[in-house]
Design an enzyme around this catalytic site. Structure first.
Site, PDB file in Angstrom:
ATOM      1  N   LYS A  67     -16.626  19.472 -34.714  1.00 52.59           N
ATOM      2  CA  LYS A  67     -17.666  20.330 -35.312  1.00 52.59           C
ATOM      3  C   LYS A  67     -18.995  20.141 -34.591  1.00 52.59           C
ATOM      4  O   LYS A  67     -19.688  21.101 -34.259  1.00 52.59           O
ATOM      5  CB  LYS A  67     -17.889  19.920 -36.784  1.00 52.59           C
ATOM      6  CG  LYS A  67     -16.897  20.431 -37.775  1.00 52.59           C
ATOM      7  CD  LYS A  67     -17.472  20.200 -39.176  1.00 52.59           C
ATOM      8  CE  LYS A  67     -16.397  20.068 -40.224  1.00 52.59           C
ATOM      9  NZ  LYS A  67     -16.889  19.608 -41.512  1.00 52.59           N
TER      10      LYS A  67
ATOM     11  N   GLU B 229     -17.898  28.245 -40.626  1.00 48.66           N
ATOM     12  CA  GLU B 229     -17.021  29.420 -40.653  1.00 48.66           C
ATOM     13  C   GLU B 229     -17.255  30.248 -41.922  1.00 48.66           C
ATOM     14  O   GLU B 229     -17.381  31.477 -41.880  1.00 48.66           O
ATOM     15  CB  GLU B 229     -15.546  28.997 -40.614  1.00 48.66           C
ATOM     16  CG  GLU B 229     -15.099  28.374 -39.305  1.00 48.66           C
ATOM     17  CD  GLU B 229     -15.249  26.861 -39.286  1.00 48.66           C
ATOM     18  OE1 GLU B 229     -16.126  26.319 -40.004  1.00 48.66           O
ATOM     19  OE2 GLU B 229     -14.486  26.213 -38.543  1.00 48.66           O
TER      20      GLU B 229
ATOM     21  N   GLU C  91      -4.002  15.901 -43.337  1.00 46.04           N
ATOM     22  CA  GLU C  91      -5.424  15.560 -43.401  1.00 46.04           C
ATOM     23  C   GLU C  91      -5.593  14.301 -44.264  1.00 46.04           C
ATOM     24  O   GLU C  91      -6.527  13.533 -44.085  1.00 46.04           O
ATOM     25  CB  GLU C  91      -6.240  16.729 -43.966  1.00 46.04           C
ATOM     26  CG  GLU C  91      -7.699  16.676 -43.532  1.00 46.04           C
ATOM     27  CD  GLU C  91      -8.492  17.919 -43.899  1.00 46.04           C
ATOM     28  OE1 GLU C  91      -8.328  18.425 -45.024  1.00 46.04           O
ATOM     29  OE2 GLU C  91      -9.280  18.394 -43.063  1.00 46.04           O
TER      30      GLU C  91
ATOM     31  N   LYS D 197     -17.173  24.171 -51.124  1.00 46.78           N
ATOM     32  CA  LYS D 197     -17.662  23.021 -51.896  1.00 46.78           C
ATOM     33  C   LYS D 197     -19.103  22.702 -51.491  1.00 46.78           C
ATOM     34  O   LYS D 197     -19.979  22.555 -52.315  1.00 46.78           O
ATOM     35  CB  LYS D 197     -16.733  21.825 -51.636  1.00 46.78           C
ATOM     36  CG  LYS D 197     -17.089  20.576 -52.378  1.00 46.78           C
ATOM     37  CD  LYS D 197     -16.029  19.504 -52.138  1.00 46.78           C
ATOM     38  CE  LYS D 197     -16.509  18.163 -52.670  1.00 46.78           C
ATOM     39  NZ  LYS D 197     -15.526  17.095 -52.441  1.00 46.78           N
TER      40      LYS D 197
ATOM     41  N   GLY E 162     -11.477  18.701 -51.148  1.00 46.85           N
ATOM     42  CA  GLY E 162     -11.168  20.091 -50.797  1.00 46.85           C
ATOM     43  C   GLY E 162      -9.682  20.410 -50.900  1.00 46.85           C
ATOM     44  O   GLY E 162      -9.282  21.401 -51.516  1.00 46.85           O
ATOM     45  N   ARG E 163      -8.836  19.560 -50.306  1.00 51.13           N
ATOM     46  CA  ARG E 163      -7.401  19.861 -50.298  1.00 51.13           C
ATOM     47  C   ARG E 163      -6.727  19.534 -51.620  1.00 51.13           C
ATOM     48  O   ARG E 163      -5.516  19.671 -51.748  1.00 51.13           O
ATOM     49  CB  ARG E 163      -6.717  19.136 -49.127  1.00 51.13           C
ATOM     50  CG  ARG E 163      -6.925  17.639 -49.102  1.00 51.13           C
ATOM     51  CD  ARG E 163      -6.470  17.052 -47.770  1.00 51.13           C
ATOM     52  NE  ARG E 163      -6.822  15.646 -47.627  1.00 51.13           N
ATOM     53  CZ  ARG E 163      -7.991  15.187 -47.218  1.00 51.13           C
ATOM     54  NH1 ARG E 163      -8.960  16.035 -46.929  1.00 51.13           N
ATOM     55  NH2 ARG E 163      -8.217  13.896 -47.103  1.00 51.13           N
TER      56      ARG E 163
ATOM     57  N   HIS F 246      17.755  30.884 -38.240  1.00 48.26           N
ATOM     58  CA  HIS F 246      18.016  31.698 -37.051  1.00 48.26           C
ATOM     59  C   HIS F 246      17.016  31.386 -35.953  1.00 48.26           C
ATOM     60  O   HIS F 246      16.841  32.172 -35.033  1.00 48.26           O
ATOM     61  CB  HIS F 246      17.986  33.184 -37.422  1.00 48.26           C
ATOM     62  CG  HIS F 246      19.088  33.531 -38.374  1.00 48.26           C
ATOM     63  ND1 HIS F 246      20.299  34.046 -37.957  1.00 48.26           N
ATOM     64  CD2 HIS F 246      19.186  33.347 -39.712  1.00 48.26           C
ATOM     65  CE1 HIS F 246      21.080  34.209 -39.014  1.00 48.26           C
ATOM     66  NE2 HIS F 246      20.434  33.785 -40.089  1.00 48.26           N
TER      67      HIS F 246
HETATM   68  C1  G6Q Z   1     -10.305  19.308 -47.348  1.00 48.30           C
HETATM   69  C2  G6Q Z   1     -11.331  19.272 -46.351  1.00 48.30           C
HETATM   70  C3  G6Q Z   1     -11.662  20.598 -45.723  1.00 48.30           C
HETATM   71  C4  G6Q Z   1     -12.612  21.463 -46.548  1.00 48.30           C
HETATM   72  C5  G6Q Z   1     -13.134  22.594 -45.664  1.00 48.30           C
HETATM   73  C6  G6Q Z   1     -14.024  23.539 -46.413  1.00 48.30           C
HETATM   74  O1  G6Q Z   1      -9.930  18.366 -47.989  1.00 48.30           O
HETATM   75  O2  G6Q Z   1     -12.437  18.623 -46.852  1.00 48.30           O
HETATM   76  O3  G6Q Z   1     -10.535  21.353 -45.407  1.00 48.30           O
HETATM   77  O4  G6Q Z   1     -11.957  21.965 -47.674  1.00 48.30           O
HETATM   78  O5  G6Q Z   1     -13.807  22.042 -44.571  1.00 48.30           O
HETATM   79  O6  G6Q Z   1     -15.120  22.856 -46.930  1.00 48.30           O
HETATM   80  P1  G6Q Z   1     -16.107  23.572 -47.920  1.00 48.30           P
HETATM   81  O7  G6Q Z   1     -15.354  23.890 -49.169  1.00 48.30           O
HETATM   82  O8  G6Q Z   1     -17.221  22.596 -48.163  1.00 48.30           O
HETATM   83  O9  G6Q Z   1     -16.577  24.825 -47.247  1.00 48.30           O
END
Ligand code: G6Q
Length: 544
Positions: free
Chosen positions: A507, A214, A356, A208, A270-271, A387
């Site tokens: 972070k 990462e 989250e 996003k 994001g989620r 199991h």
């Molecule tokens: C989700 C969070 C988080 C996000 C990641 C990736 O709700 O905001 O998990 O999706 O940190 O972020 P980017 O899409 O900006 O790389």
């Protein structure tokens, strides 16, 4: 109207009084007193049949829980979310994932502008692109067909895509290979690509913000890996990299032509983004038609959530039952136990969605919340879990409510497998609820000393969700069910489920520590004694 503080709401007080009266009664008793509850405490909507009769509630508990939802202003908060109000208060923006699955022709305004046409314009571009890749019209730099798709992203830009790919694998084009790289651990990238040919591999860089450490690290490594396959010819990027982001300038700065970028908007969390362009890998796998069917399933649940009265509203009921278990019966977790191998990543997906979102300790007013929020979600597909950790659920000292998810039809009907699978779900729910008494165990001839070990106390609450089959639409309904369940709980607690400030501190510290462990000179002590000693130890181990 601002709701009263949580503990001052009349329904909350009445529920607290109910806790001992009802919460202390055994499910055996509840069923004996009310044999019709197995039929009555069920709800079917949007293609999902929910049996909640094995929850430790009575009709009166349910009535009070629904009152609590009303007293918490849920109706108004649902309307606020759907009309695009800035319900993500701490980030001052709407949370409009429902607009991502609104049908063409619907209208949802953000800042006076209808966002639905934009949503469909992106979906149409995604569909055109996916058709080209899937048909072989889109070729790699050397003219070869794309055979492999690697999604690069993390968190919300990974968990939804990988879960949906696994869940819908039955509908996927099997001539394409899909891999997902998320971890900054180089092993993730190395293992995802070791057997792939760069000339046949397309990377979908999902971020996003296009700043996530990462993802950017993995994306650069991917570009190096890809270009190494084309003798460093940077023109190959145009055929082997596409981006999904809200930031065109950062995508361009990375070197991806914005013609190959699929956008979304800051009002998509994001989620909550797997059905936006973040789902490009899903659409590549299952095709535009199946993707649209999935959106249809999401929308069906959205409409149900928006319009159904609370006592007949699946997400609301699920949320209230979870809140009852968590805040009144003291449960700290929810086990997600899908009896479908395709849902193997669903618990991991829900971990992010739920924890989250609702892992918060202060309310919208900045004051500490008056109850326990976000329970811990975890789980594994049945029957494997049976199991392993089910032992603790059956006979341990903790209360672990569970959601059991099953389908009437298998996507892979083989012999008696499916009936055996479903027999296990039903058996587990029965055993968890009713257990086995000492008298029953003794009557089987068990020696006295062994009886306590073989007793099942029962009274473990479960909800059973039964669906027809795991189609794209069913997946959409299921995900939307949990999304709205999370929102409902957040409204009652009065917290913001759409921010995630808790991920920030680590972070920042990681950036600082990275420069210290890479610095040629011994870094000046800047941490607590433990962290400092670990940095020193790591540096010395790396020197050897
Ligand atoms: C989700 C969070 C988080 C996000 C990641 C990736 O709700 O905001 O998990 O999706 O940190 O972020 P980017 O899409 O900006 O790389």
């Amino acid at each position: 109207m601002t709701p009263r503080p949580l503990r001052e709401r009349p329904a909350w007080k009445a529920l607290s009084a109910q806790r001992d009266a009802v919460g202390g009664r055994h499910l055996r008793q509840l069923f004996a007193d009310d044999p019709g509850r197995g039929e009555r405490l069920t709800l079917e909507a949007a293609g999902i049949y929910l049996d909640y009769s094995k929850q430790r509630v009575t009709d009166e508990t349910l009535r009070l829980l629904v009152s609590l939802a009303h007293e918490s202003g849920l109706r108004e908060r649902i309307d606020a979310m759907f009309r695009g109000d800035r319900v993500n208060v701490t980030e001052d923006r709407p949370a409009l994932h429902v607009a991502l699955r609104a049908p063409r022709g619907a209208s949802i305004l953000v800042g006076g502008q209808d966002v639905v046409p934009e949503v469909h314009a992106v979906l149409d571009r995604m569909a055109a692109f996916c058709d080209r890749v899937r048909s072989g019209a889109w070729l790699g730099h050397t003219g070869k067909r794309i055979r492999n798709v690697v999604n690069v992203g993390i968190g919300g830009s990974d968990l939804g895509p990988v879960m949906a790919y696994e869940a819908l694998r039955h509908h996927a084009d099997r001539s394409l290979t899909f891999r997902f790289v998320s971890n900054v651990d180089g092993t993730d990238f190395a293992e995802a690509t070791w057997d792939l040919d760069p000339a046949e591999t397309l990377f979908v860089v999902c971020s996003k913000t296009f700043t996530t450490q990462e993802t950017m690290t993995n994306a650069h490594t991917a570009r190096d890996w890809s270009l190494a396959g084309f003798s460093g010819d940077a023109r190959a990027v145009a055929r082997h990299f596409v981006a999904v982001s809200t930031s065109a300038p950062r995508v361009a700065a990375f070197g991806i032509d914005t013609a190959n970028m699929f956008g979304f908007w800051d009002w998509v969390g994001g989620r909550y983004s797997m059905e936006s362009a973040i789902g490009l890998s899903t659409m590549l796998a299952v095709g535009p038609e199946n993707f649209r069917a999935m959106l249809g399933g999401f929308h069906e649940m959205d409409e149900h959530f928006r319009t159904a009265p609370f006592e007949r509203n699946l997400p609301v009921l699920k949320a209230l039952l979870s809140l009852w278990n968590n805040d009144f019966l003291g449960a700290e977790t929810v086990a997600i136990l899908p009896y479908d191998q395709y849902l193997k990543r669903f618990p991991a997906y829900l971990q992010q969605l739920t924890m989250e979102s609702n892992g918060k300790r202060v309310g919208l007013d900045g004051r500490p919340v008056e109850a326990s929020t976000g329970p811990i979600y975890w789980g594994e597909p049945g029957t494997n879990g049976q199991h392993s950790f089910y032992q603790l659920i059956h006979q341990g000292t903790r209360l672990v409510p569970a959601d059991l998810i099953a389908f009437a039809h298998s996507q892979n009907p083989v012999g008696r497998h499916h009936d055996m699978l479903v027999a296990n779900v039903l058996a587990q729910a029965e055993a968890l609820a009713f257990g086995k008494t000492a008298e029953e165990v003794a009557a089987e001839g068990t020696p006295g000393w062994l009886v306590p070990h073989r007793v099942f106390e029962g009274n473990r609450p479960t909800s059973t969700l039964l669906l027809d089959r795991l189609t794209p639409a069913a997946l959409g309904r299921l995900v939307a069910l949990y999304e709205h369940d999370v929102y409902t709980q957040s409204v009652i607690w009065g917290i913001d489920p759409f921010d995630q400030w808790g991920v920030e501190l680590g972070k920042v510290l990681a950036q600082r520590i990275l420069s210290e462990i890479e610095s040629p000179a011994e870094p000046a002590p800047a941490h607590d004694g433990s962290t400092q000693a670990l940095i020193r130890r790591y540096r010395s181990m790396r020197r050897k």
